[in-house]
Design a protein around this motif. Structure first.
Motif, short mmCIF file in Angstrom:
data_model
loop_
_atom_site.label_atom_id
_atom_site.label_comp_id
_atom_site.label_asym_id
_atom_site.label_seq_id
_atom_site.Cartn_x
_atom_site.Cartn_y
_atom_site.Cartn_z
N ARG A 151 0.82 -1.21 0.00
CA ARG A 151 0.00 0.00 0.00
C ARG A 151 0.86 1.26 0.00
NH1 ARG A 151 -2.95 -4.67 0.41
NH2 ARG A 151 -5.12 -4.31 1.02
N ARG A 173 -2.41 -2.28 -5.70
CA ARG A 173 -3.01 -1.87 -4.42
C ARG A 173 -2.31 -0.67 -3.80
NH1 ARG A 173 -3.75 -7.86 -1.56
NH2 ARG A 173 -4.86 -8.83 -3.28
N ILE A 175 -1.25 2.81 -2.57
CA ILE A 175 -1.97 4.04 -2.26
C ILE A 175 -1.03 5.24 -2.25
CG2 ILE A 175 -3.29 5.25 -0.46
CD1 ILE A 175 -4.39 2.53 0.39
N HIS A 198 -4.26 1.87 -9.99
CA HIS A 198 -5.64 2.34 -9.94
C HIS A 198 -6.08 2.83 -8.57
CE1 HIS A 198 -6.07 0.89 -13.98
NE2 HIS A 198 -5.79 -0.35 -13.62
N ARG A 199 -5.36 2.48 -7.50
CA ARG A 199 -5.73 2.93 -6.16
C ARG A 199 -4.81 4.02 -5.63
NH1 ARG A 199 -7.25 -2.67 -2.87
NH2 ARG A 199 -8.61 -3.57 -4.47
N ARG A 201 -3.26 7.28 -4.47
CA ARG A 201 -3.81 8.57 -4.03
C ARG A 201 -2.75 9.67 -3.97
NH1 ARG A 201 -7.52 6.40 -5.49
NH2 ARG A 201 -9.44 5.81 -4.44
N ASN A 220 -7.21 8.66 -10.48
CA ASN A 220 -7.73 8.68 -9.12
C ASN A 220 -6.81 9.43 -8.15
OD1 ASN A 220 -6.62 5.87 -10.02
ND2 ASN A 220 -5.80 6.20 -7.97
#
Length: 329
Positions: A151, A173, A175, A198-199, A201, A220
């Motif tokens: 992450r 996954r 972030i 895709h995740r 941030r 995203n």
């Protein structure tokens, strides 16, 4: 009984800190859940390996600021947290993390890890690893074979020049990705290297050698940090023609709430460059050599109409022409 010169508490925490240990001693209680042996002189060796391996209930191992040269082998499978920062680790082999399927966080910052010293299958057993910190090492590229469970990945303050699709594509996954303080070159960022995240941030690529906003950023993104690069212009749309002048843009990044373009070489932006930034809350544009002519009218209108907070507004000033030098944008 606790090991001499160590302290044990009722919660099965053991502290053997700042005692010039050169190895992990025998006799640490087998029920120990947290072993803290930081700020010693521990080196690799069979004694250290054997005495760690028998701690079958160990959840946390903190051996930061020692003298490890390689990742210890045979660590107990129960481990969830490992802190090996500030050692001299140069080598992480294919079986170094064997059996560590419960590992959640691994901190390897401030070592001497290179791409050659890091096996591409080193993390094959670390199937639950969520946070990997490799800050302040000697990596020249994003490593291959990192666990898909990640992450958070920190590679800041290395020597990274190259970002490849094959290294990042499996990390669906992820972030937060921190690549700040490296030497990433525009032409060494493969097209769509970030697109499969895709995740994601937060993407931090500040303090690198980028001359354009990278192409193919995931839509995203919440925070895009690009300060201290050499970006001269913000385009309204991306160019994907494969030419040396191909560039990215903010187009499609409608989820952004924070954008940092401070301390670049920005002189102007294309008309429509900031269209679609309805969620943007903070924008950093200071410390750029803005050319305040008629081509900058779009940006000035956008700044006056947006609800976005322009941080360090007093330092967002015109550089040219001379008549407007020093005037707040």
């Amino acid at each position: 009984a606790c090991v001499r010169n160590c302290r044990c508490d009722s919660r099965n925490n053991v502290y053997c800190i700042e005692n010039s240990w050169t190895f992990v001693p025998y006799g640490i209680p087998v029920e120990t859940r947290s072993l803290n042996m930081y700020r010693n002189n521990i080196t690799n060796g069979p004694t250290t390996n054997a005495n760690l391996e028998r701690l079958i209930n160990l959840k946390k191992l903190d051996m930061h600021q020692n003298d490890l040269k390689s990742f210890p082998i045979g660590l107990p499978n129960s481990l969830e947290l490992i802190y090996f920062q500030k050692n001299d680790i140069k080598y992480i082999g294919r079986n170094s993390l064997h059996g560590l399927s419960n590992l959640n966080e691994l901190h390897l910052d401030e070592n001497n890890i290179t791409n050659k010293g890091l096996s591409s299958v080193a993390f094959k057993d670390a199937t639950r690893l969520m946070e990997l910190v490799l800050t302040n090492n000697l990596l020249t590229a994003v490593p291959e074979g990192l666990p898909v469970s990640l992450r958070v990945l920190r590679l800041d303050n290395n020597l990274v020049q190259r970002v490849t699709v094959s290294a990042l594509q499996p990390l669906t996954r992820l972030i937060r990705l921190d690549l700040s303080g490296n030497s990433i070159i525009q032409n060494f960022v493969e097209p769509s290297a970030f697109l499969g995240l895709h995740r994601l941030r937060t993407l931090d690529v500040s303090a690198n050698r980028l001359t354009q906003i990278p192409k193919g950023l995931p839509d995203n993104l919440d925070e895009l940090l690009l300060s201290k690069n050499s970006i001269e212009f913000v385009y309204s749309t991306s160019s994907d023609d494969g030419s040396p002048t191909a560039h990215g843009s903010l187009s499609g990044l409608t989820m952004l709430t924070k954008l940092d373009l401070s301390s670049n070489k920005l002189q102007s932006v294309e008309y429509g460059a900031f269209d679609g930034q309805q969620r943007l809350r903070t924008c950093e544009l200071q410390n750029n050599p803005w050319q305040c002519d008629c081509y900058l009218t779009y940006l000035k209108r956008w700044l006056s109409s947006t609800t976005t907070t322009l941080s360090s507004e007093r330092n967002t000033r015109c550089s040219t022409p001379q008549a407007f030098s020093g005037v707040t944008l």
